[in-house]
Design a protein around this motif. Structure first.
Motif, PDB file in Angstrom:
ATOM      1  N   TYR A  29       0.832  -1.207   0.000  1.00 47.55           N
ATOM      2  CA  TYR A  29       0.000   0.000   0.000  1.00 47.55           C
ATOM      3  C   TYR A  29       0.866   1.255   0.000  1.00 47.55           C
ATOM      4  CZ  TYR A  29      -4.710  -1.833   0.169  1.00 47.55           C
ATOM      5  OH  TYR A  29      -5.901  -2.428  -0.177  1.00 47.55           O
ATOM      6  N   ARG A  30       1.981   1.225   0.694  1.00 44.08           N
ATOM      7  CA  ARG A  30       2.874   2.384   0.699  1.00 44.08           C
ATOM      8  C   ARG A  30       3.381   2.677  -0.720  1.00 44.08           C
ATOM      9  NH1 ARG A  30       5.891   4.367   4.972  1.00 44.08           N
ATOM     10  NH2 ARG A  30       5.544   2.438   6.137  1.00 44.08           N
ATOM     11  N   GLU A  31       3.813   1.644  -1.430  1.00 41.93           N
ATOM     12  CA  GLU A  31       4.321   1.829  -2.791  1.00 41.93           C
ATOM     13  C   GLU A  31       3.203   2.252  -3.753  1.00 41.93           C
ATOM     14  OE1 GLU A  31       7.918  -1.500  -2.727  1.00 41.93           O
ATOM     15  OE2 GLU A  31       5.841  -2.131  -3.112  1.00 41.93           O
ATOM     16  N   TYR A  32       2.070   1.602  -3.630  1.00 44.35           N
ATOM     17  CA  TYR A  32       0.921   1.908  -4.475  1.00 44.35           C
ATOM     18  C   TYR A  32       0.502   3.366  -4.335  1.00 44.35           C
ATOM     19  CZ  TYR A  32      -4.172   1.673  -5.616  1.00 44.35           C
ATOM     20  OH  TYR A  32      -5.440   1.885  -6.098  1.00 44.35           O
ATOM     21  N   LEU A  33       0.386   3.830  -3.109  1.00 42.47           N
ATOM     22  CA  LEU A  33      -0.111   5.183  -2.897  1.00 42.47           C
ATOM     23  C   LEU A  33       0.981   6.230  -3.069  1.00 42.47           C
ATOM     24  CD1 LEU A  33      -2.646   4.359  -0.084  1.00 42.47           C
ATOM     25  CD2 LEU A  33      -3.084   4.757  -2.513  1.00 42.47           C
ATOM     26  N   ASP A  34       2.242   5.860  -2.924  1.00 37.95           N
ATOM     27  CA  ASP A  34       3.324   6.776  -3.318  1.00 37.95           C
ATOM     28  C   ASP A  34       3.260   7.035  -4.822  1.00 37.95           C
ATOM     29  OD1 ASP A  34       4.356   7.176  -0.790  1.00 37.95           O
ATOM     30  OD2 ASP A  34       6.037   5.792  -1.028  1.00 37.95           O
ATOM     31  N   ASP A  35       3.038   5.975  -5.596  1.00 42.69           N
ATOM     32  CA  ASP A  35       2.890   6.150  -7.047  1.00 42.69           C
ATOM     33  C   ASP A  35       1.686   7.024  -7.376  1.00 42.69           C
ATOM     34  OD1 ASP A  35       5.093   4.531  -7.487  1.00 42.69           O
ATOM     35  OD2 ASP A  35       3.929   2.761  -8.078  1.00 42.69           O
ATOM     36  N   ALA A  36       0.589   6.805  -6.652  1.00 44.95           N
ATOM     37  CA  ALA A  36      -0.619   7.592  -6.889  1.00 44.95           C
ATOM     38  C   ALA A  36      -0.396   9.064  -6.543  1.00 44.95           C
ATOM     39  CB  ALA A  36      -1.777   7.026  -6.075  1.00 44.95           C
ATOM     40  N   LYS A  37       0.296   9.334  -5.452  1.00 42.08           N
ATOM     41  CA  LYS A  37       0.587  10.722  -5.076  1.00 42.08           C
ATOM     42  C   LYS A  37       1.468  11.403  -6.120  1.00 42.08           C
ATOM     43  CE  LYS A  37       0.353  10.074  -0.055  1.00 42.08           C
ATOM     44  NZ  LYS A  37       1.156  10.022   1.203  1.00 42.08           N
ATOM     45  N   GLN A  38       2.462  10.673  -6.626  1.00 34.89           N
ATOM     46  CA  GLN A  38       3.339  11.241  -7.652  1.00 34.89           C
ATOM     47  C   GLN A  38       2.536  11.593  -8.907  1.00 34.89           C
ATOM     48  OE1 GLN A  38       6.162   8.572  -9.546  1.00 34.89           O
ATOM     49  NE2 GLN A  38       7.716  10.186  -9.615  1.00 34.89           N
ATOM     50  N   GLN A  39       1.656  10.678  -9.316  1.00 34.76           N
ATOM     51  CA  GLN A  39       0.839  10.943 -10.502  1.00 34.76           C
ATOM     52  C   GLN A  39      -0.083  12.144 -10.280  1.00 34.76           C
ATOM     53  OE1 GLN A  39      -2.743   8.619 -12.824  1.00 34.76           O
ATOM     54  NE2 GLN A  39      -0.876   7.472 -12.399  1.00 34.76           N
TER      55      GLN A  39
END
Length: 226
Positions: A29-39
């Motif tokens: 979830y940390r990696e998934y939502l880090d990617d989402a925040k970057q996008q």
């Protein structure tokens, strides 16, 4: 308890349990939502502030799709599910109907856009360097706005059985309410895995697949619909 998807996603952002399984890869979830925040940060920074920030997604059931959904939820802008079975002028009509500033697609679906006139729409192909460059230049994440439960999270097109498809506004509270009900009904936990087999540009997949996974903190497996 979260009142919006934005709040729920924020609560999941520091978890190191599995969020996505796809092929041989997994994302926490940390990696998934880090990617989402970057996008989200990249799109918000580049957007025209005089237009609504509507981001179309012409994608299959892939990590790109579930990331785009989370980015919109966290970013406080509207994601628009584009039906990838539409073709030609009908496809262009849908994209323009929801006033997309951006359209995110991929190598599989990009050929569907060939020859279409899409004024005012910037197309990004996730397999191309321009998309990677946009993400690499993203500033620190800050949402476009803090949303309320009744604010629109997504626009989803009807099936068009009684005329041209209509874009239905889906508020933040709808997937959250449905996801919570299903988690309680089936006693889902973070130890479970949710199989996302229905197309994620439709409401059934959103509220009975993606949303319960988020509410439970469970893993999700996006799969190609057939």
């Amino acid at each position: 308890m979260a009142d919006t998807l934005q709040q729920l996603l924020g609560e999941r952002a520091d978890r190191d349990t599995v969020a996505i399984r796809y092929g041989d890869r997994t994302w926490t979830y940390r990696e998934y939502l880090d990617d989402a925040k970057q996008q989200a940060a990249a799109l918000i920074a580049a957007a025209d502030p005089d237009r609504p920030l509507h981001v179309g997604v012409l994608l299959g059931n892939t990590p790109d799709m579930v990331t785009a959904l989370a980015a919109a939820g966290l970013g406080g802008y509207v994601v628009c599910g584009i039906n990838n079975t539409r073709r030609g002028p009908a496809l262009a009509r849908d994209i323009l109907k929801v006033d997309c500033q951006y359209l995110i697609t991929d190598a599989e679906h990009r050929p569907l856009l060939e020859g279409l006139d899409l004024p005012g729409v910037t197309v990004f192909d996730t397999s191309q360097p321009a998309w990677a460059d946009l993400l690499a230049a993203a500033p620190d994440f800050a949402p476009l706005r803090e949303v309320t439960a009744e604010d629109t999270f997504m626009m989803i097109f009807t099936s068009g059985t009684s005329g041209e498809p209509k874009a239905v506004q889906v508020p933040h509270m709808f997937p959250l309410f449905a996801g919570t009900a299903l988690v309680q009904k089936f006693e889902l936990t973070e130890a479970d895995t949710c199989y996302l087999s229905m197309p994620l540009f439709h409401s059934n997949a959103l509220v009975s697949g993606w949303a319960p996974a988020l509410v439970a903190g469970a893993a999700m497996v996006p799969a190609k619909f057939s």
